[in-house]
Write an enzyme that holds these catalytic residues in place. Sequence first.
Site, mmCIF file in Angstrom:
data_model
loop_
_atom_site.group_PDB
_atom_site.id
_atom_site.type_symbol
_atom_site.label_atom_id
_atom_site.label_comp_id
_atom_site.label_asym_id
_atom_site.label_seq_id
_atom_site.Cartn_x
_atom_site.Cartn_y
_atom_site.Cartn_z
ATOM 1 N N SER A 23 49.911 54.454 70.496
ATOM 2 C CA SER A 23 50.590 54.155 71.244
ATOM 3 C C SER A 23 51.506 55.544 70.375
ATOM 4 C CB SER A 23 51.840 53.511 71.736
ATOM 5 O OG SER A 23 53.352 53.672 72.423
ATOM 6 N N SER A 72 58.880 59.636 61.402
ATOM 7 C CA SER A 72 60.268 58.988 61.432
ATOM 8 C C SER A 72 60.397 59.499 62.772
ATOM 9 C CB SER A 72 61.516 58.919 60.721
ATOM 10 O OG SER A 72 60.866 60.467 60.084
ATOM 11 N N ASN A 101 53.453 51.417 76.966
ATOM 12 C CA ASN A 101 54.880 51.725 75.704
ATOM 13 C C ASN A 101 55.625 51.615 76.020
ATOM 14 O OD1 ASN A 101 55.628 51.776 72.248
ATOM 15 N ND2 ASN A 101 54.081 50.843 72.918
ATOM 16 N N CYS A 131 59.428 48.982 65.906
ATOM 17 C CA CYS A 131 59.425 50.583 65.615
ATOM 18 C C CYS A 131 60.417 50.927 64.433
ATOM 19 C CB CYS A 131 59.510 51.718 66.548
ATOM 20 S SG CYS A 131 60.006 53.369 66.389
ATOM 21 N N ASN A 193 52.374 47.568 63.490
ATOM 22 C CA ASN A 193 53.147 48.975 63.993
ATOM 23 C C ASN A 193 53.452 49.078 62.587
ATOM 24 O OD1 ASN A 193 55.161 51.025 64.644
ATOM 25 N ND2 ASN A 193 55.778 49.859 66.013
ATOM 26 N N GLY A 245 45.448 51.507 61.140
ATOM 27 C CA GLY A 245 44.316 52.099 60.146
ATOM 28 C C GLY A 245 42.507 52.663 59.781
HETATM 29 C C1 LIG Z 1 52.810 59.851 65.242
HETATM 30 C C2 LIG Z 1 53.144 58.123 65.568
HETATM 31 C C3 LIG Z 1 54.137 57.778 66.531
HETATM 32 C C4 LIG Z 1 54.155 56.149 67.144
HETATM 33 N N1 LIG Z 1 54.932 55.945 67.677
HETATM 34 C C5 LIG Z 1 54.601 54.390 68.211
HETATM 35 C C6 LIG Z 1 55.754 54.491 69.576
HETATM 36 O O1 LIG Z 1 56.257 55.169 70.192
HETATM 37 N N2 LIG Z 1 54.914 52.972 69.739
HETATM 38 C C7 LIG Z 1 54.671 52.364 68.952
HETATM 39 O O2 LIG Z 1 54.573 51.247 69.350
HETATM 40 N N3 LIG Z 1 53.778 52.223 68.431
HETATM 41 C C8 LIG Z 1 53.646 53.871 67.386
HETATM 42 N N4 LIG Z 1 53.870 54.735 66.539
HETATM 43 C C9 LIG Z 1 52.425 52.892 65.757
HETATM 44 C C10 LIG Z 1 51.186 53.139 66.091
HETATM 45 O O3 LIG Z 1 50.873 53.025 67.742
HETATM 46 C C11 LIG Z 1 50.473 52.277 65.227
HETATM 47 O O4 LIG Z 1 50.901 50.818 65.386
HETATM 48 C C12 LIG Z 1 50.646 52.929 63.853
HETATM 49 O O5 LIG Z 1 50.841 54.029 63.452
HETATM 50 C C13 LIG Z 1 49.509 51.743 62.945
HETATM 51 O O6 LIG Z 1 48.223 52.526 63.608
HETATM 52 P P1 LIG Z 1 47.321 53.491 62.578
HETATM 53 O O7 LIG Z 1 47.527 52.637 61.474
HETATM 54 O O8 LIG Z 1 45.793 53.387 63.178
HETATM 55 O O9 LIG Z 1 48.190 55.177 62.893
HETATM 56 C C14 LIG Z 1 53.237 55.644 66.122
HETATM 57 C C15 LIG Z 1 52.570 56.536 65.062
HETATM 58 C C16 LIG Z 1 52.663 58.003 65.072
HETATM 59 C C17 LIG Z 1 51.845 57.772 63.452
#
Ligand SMILES: Cc1cc2nc3c(=O)[nH]c(=O)nc-3n(C[C@H](O)[C@H](O)[C@H](O)COP(=O)(O)O)c2cc1C
Length: 304
Positions: A23, A72, A101, A131, A193, A245
Amino acid sequence: MTNLKTKVNIAGVELKNPVMTASGTFGSGKEYSEFVDLNELGAVVVKGVANVPWKGNASPRVAETYGGMLNSVGLQNPGVHAFVKEDILFLRKYDTKIIVNIAGRSVEDYCEVAEVLSNADIDMIELNISCPNVKEGCVSFGVNPHTVEAVTKEVKKYCKQPLIVKLSPNVADIAEIAKGAEAGGADAISLINTLLGMVIDIHKRRPVLANIMGGLSGPAIKPVAVRMVYQVAQAVKVPIIGMGGISNGDDAIEFMLAGASAVAVGTANFFNPRATIDVKEGIENYMKKYGISNIKDIVGNITV
Ligand SMILES: Cc1cc2nc3c(=O)[nH]c(=O)nc-3n(C[C@H](O)[C@H](O)[C@H](O)COP(=O)(O)O)c2cc1C
């Protein structure tokens, strides 16, 4: 081996393969549909939606870091009504599952969104109580097992679709938090997250992000995420969706061996818009290499 069985079942919803989007990193799917055939994905998890539109936080709200990024954004979104009107019809043109989500500043906010979505044509709801970038609500619900249980129980009353609860890594004992979600009726658990982080501009001697702190994501957080998926897999019976990651098939396999039944690709979409496809193909290549015909045989299959 030609007939690879890559279907996975998450709380009664069958995904053609275990790869979904994380998400907030894939918009509502539309933004990436020029690069990725959405029919190839097990599910599209859309950005968080709240009961009313949210502006998000002040800029700058993204900073690149070693092996990842800090954000952020603060859950900027057009609100659930706009989402239902504009995005579902687009996604339904594709043969993929739709997971929405949801964000909230209060339990009532979450319930309101869940109620609207319960009448929408979507497959699952993912409750974001994790979050770190929103002052009220969100992560404050996700750091105590009793609050997690209570908010899950309340939101679940409004859901007609299975409910996934998304956990924060910013806690002392992730297994206890996961047990709280399961006790509240979560049909599945997703994690992790982002990790709360901070970057300082040494020349200006001030934080890079306007919000001072933000959420760290990307390859840098993968070992923390794998560890947490492993711990949660020992603690609960519901299926787990692992993320943090993942940028290729080998990363995804690591999460599945730790106990995840499905995986989500997040930050990697920003540096490789086709990361989800690479992950899917990488999983298939691993299965072929090791003669694994059914993907279910990978889940939790490690020797410790
Ligand atoms: C720019 C950005 C926006 C995100 N927005 C949401 C969100 O709206 N809701 C949520 O549950 N997680 C959100 N996340 C978290 C991601 O869904 C994910 O859980 C987290 O980035 C770890 O995975 P990754 O390392 O593959 O990015 C966001 C992450 C990023 C980088």
